[in-house]
Design a protein around this motif. Structure first.
Motif, PDB file in Angstrom:
ATOM      1  N   ARG A 152      33.592 -11.651  -9.020  1.00 52.58           N
ATOM      2  CA  ARG A 152      32.755 -10.537  -9.432  1.00 52.58           C
ATOM      3  C   ARG A 152      32.642  -9.535  -8.277  1.00 52.58           C
ATOM      4  NH1 ARG A 152      30.321 -15.139 -11.527  1.00 52.58           N
ATOM      5  NH2 ARG A 152      30.078 -15.151 -13.797  1.00 52.58           N
ATOM      6  N   LEU A 153      32.901  -8.289  -8.589  1.00 53.09           N
ATOM      7  CA  LEU A 153      32.912  -7.231  -7.574  1.00 53.09           C
ATOM      8  C   LEU A 153      32.278  -5.982  -8.157  1.00 53.09           C
ATOM      9  CD1 LEU A 153      33.958  -6.412  -4.753  1.00 53.09           C
ATOM     10  CD2 LEU A 153      36.060  -5.640  -5.875  1.00 53.09           C
ATOM     11  N   TYR A 154      31.302  -5.441  -7.457  1.00 52.46           N
ATOM     12  CA  TYR A 154      30.589  -4.253  -7.925  1.00 52.46           C
ATOM     13  C   TYR A 154      30.516  -3.214  -6.809  1.00 52.46           C
ATOM     14  CZ  TYR A 154      29.079  -7.645 -11.428  1.00 52.46           C
ATOM     15  OH  TYR A 154      29.049  -8.608 -12.405  1.00 52.46           O
ATOM     16  N   TRP A 155      30.488  -1.937  -7.232  1.00 49.80           N
ATOM     17  CA  TRP A 155      30.425  -0.825  -6.285  1.00 49.80           C
ATOM     18  C   TRP A 155      29.302   0.124  -6.654  1.00 49.80           C
ATOM     19  CZ3 TRP A 155      33.494  -0.673  -2.026  1.00 49.80           C
ATOM     20  CH2 TRP A 155      34.628  -1.477  -2.024  1.00 49.80           C
ATOM     21  N   GLY A 156      28.722   0.743  -5.651  1.00 47.69           N
ATOM     22  CA  GLY A 156      27.799   1.833  -5.873  1.00 47.69           C
ATOM     23  C   GLY A 156      28.553   3.142  -5.998  1.00 47.69           C
ATOM     24  N   GLN A 157      27.796   4.213  -6.155  1.00 48.36           N
ATOM     25  CA  GLN A 157      28.413   5.530  -6.371  1.00 48.36           C
ATOM     26  C   GLN A 157      28.724   6.247  -5.068  1.00 48.36           C
ATOM     27  OE1 GLN A 157      25.191   5.013  -6.427  1.00 48.36           O
ATOM     28  NE2 GLN A 157      24.370   6.697  -5.206  1.00 48.36           N
ATOM     29  N   GLY A 158      28.174   5.750  -3.972  1.00 48.01           N
ATOM     30  CA  GLY A 158      28.466   6.317  -2.665  1.00 48.01           C
ATOM     31  C   GLY A 158      27.429   7.313  -2.184  1.00 48.01           C
ATOM     32  N   THR A 159      27.345   7.437  -0.862  1.00 51.71           N
ATOM     33  CA  THR A 159      26.479   8.429  -0.236  1.00 51.71           C
ATOM     34  C   THR A 159      27.260   9.085   0.896  1.00 51.71           C
ATOM     35  OG1 THR A 159      24.296   8.808   0.757  1.00 51.71           O
ATOM     36  CG2 THR A 159      25.394   6.766   1.366  1.00 51.71           C
ATOM     37  N   GLN A 160      27.173  10.412   0.963  1.00 50.24           N
ATOM     38  CA  GLN A 160      27.972  11.162   1.921  1.00 50.24           C
ATOM     39  C   GLN A 160      27.311  11.153   3.298  1.00 50.24           C
ATOM     40  OE1 GLN A 160      31.029  13.035   1.489  1.00 50.24           O
ATOM     41  NE2 GLN A 160      30.888  13.117   3.724  1.00 50.24           N
ATOM     42  N   VAL A 161      28.110  10.851   4.303  1.00 49.50           N
ATOM     43  CA  VAL A 161      27.683  10.989   5.695  1.00 49.50           C
ATOM     44  C   VAL A 161      28.625  11.985   6.362  1.00 49.50           C
ATOM     45  CG1 VAL A 161      27.489   9.841   7.934  1.00 49.50           C
ATOM     46  CG2 VAL A 161      26.720   8.669   5.848  1.00 49.50           C
ATOM     47  N   THR A 162      28.037  13.035   6.903  1.00 39.91           N
ATOM     48  CA  THR A 162      28.815  14.058   7.588  1.00 39.91           C
ATOM     49  C   THR A 162      28.308  14.186   9.018  1.00 39.91           C
ATOM     50  OG1 THR A 162      29.156  15.271   5.518  1.00 39.91           O
ATOM     51  CG2 THR A 162      29.554  16.465   7.577  1.00 39.91           C
ATOM     52  N   VAL A 163      29.223  14.024   9.963  1.00 38.75           N
ATOM     53  CA  VAL A 163      28.873  14.122  11.382  1.00 38.75           C
ATOM     54  C   VAL A 163      29.527  15.376  11.939  1.00 38.75           C
ATOM     55  CG1 VAL A 163      28.854  12.954  13.606  1.00 38.75           C
ATOM     56  CG2 VAL A 163      28.841  11.612  11.482  1.00 38.75           C
ATOM     57  N   SER A 164      28.701  16.338  12.276  1.00 37.33           N
ATOM     58  CA  SER A 164      29.226  17.626  12.718  1.00 37.33           C
ATOM     59  C   SER A 164      28.170  18.358  13.524  1.00 37.33           C
ATOM     60  CB  SER A 164      29.639  18.473  11.517  1.00 37.33           C
ATOM     61  OG  SER A 164      30.036  19.764  11.922  1.00 37.33           O
ATOM     62  N   SER A 165      28.645  19.120  14.508  1.00 37.14           N
ATOM     63  CA  SER A 165      27.735  19.950  15.281  1.00 37.14           C
ATOM     64  C   SER A 165      27.661  21.352  14.707  1.00 37.14           C
ATOM     65  CB  SER A 165      28.181  20.000  16.746  1.00 37.14           C
ATOM     66  OG  SER A 165      29.514  20.438  16.837  1.00 37.14           O
TER      67      SER A 165
END
Length: 115
Positions: free
Chosen positions: A102-115
């Motif tokens: 059994r394998l399940y995934w979420g929809q994801g969350t964006q992480v952006t690393v930028s100056s």
């Protein structure tokens, strides 16, 4: 119905920190190995960290010493503390639950690393 809902992503400067969280429902959370994966634009999804039902953790070499995965079986949540962020950490971060086949995934969350 199994649901994995991520939160906590955002825009952060290099060297900054975030705490990602994943709330799980519809499954016997405590027996599942939980994980965080990420996918950067144009790249394949890759493992970030996992934590077993017994609390054993595993990290990708790229994040060792900077990221920490933890779980709370009383709240059915898994968290990823991400510190000392680098631009190359920019990606969509996905929560994952795995047990046997059994394998399940979420929809994801964006992480952006930028100056």
């Amino acid at each position: 119905q199994v649901q994995l809902v991520e939160s906590g992503g955002g825009l952060v400067q290099p060297g900054g920190s975030l705490r990602l969280s994943c709330a799980a429902s519809g499954l016997p959370f405590s027996i599942y190995t939980m994980g965080w994966y990420r996918q950067a634009p144009g790249k394949q999804r890759e493992l970030v960290a996992t934590i077993t039902s017994g609390g054993i953790t595993n990290y990708a070499d790229a994040v060792k010493g900077r990221f920490t995965i933890s779980r709370d079986n009383t709240k059915n949540t898994v968290a990823l503390q991400v510190n000392s962020l680098k631009p190359e950490d920019t990606a969509v971060y996905y929560c994952n639950a795995e047990f046997m086949r059994r394998l399940y995934w979420g929809q994801g969350t964006q992480v952006t690393v930028s100056s």
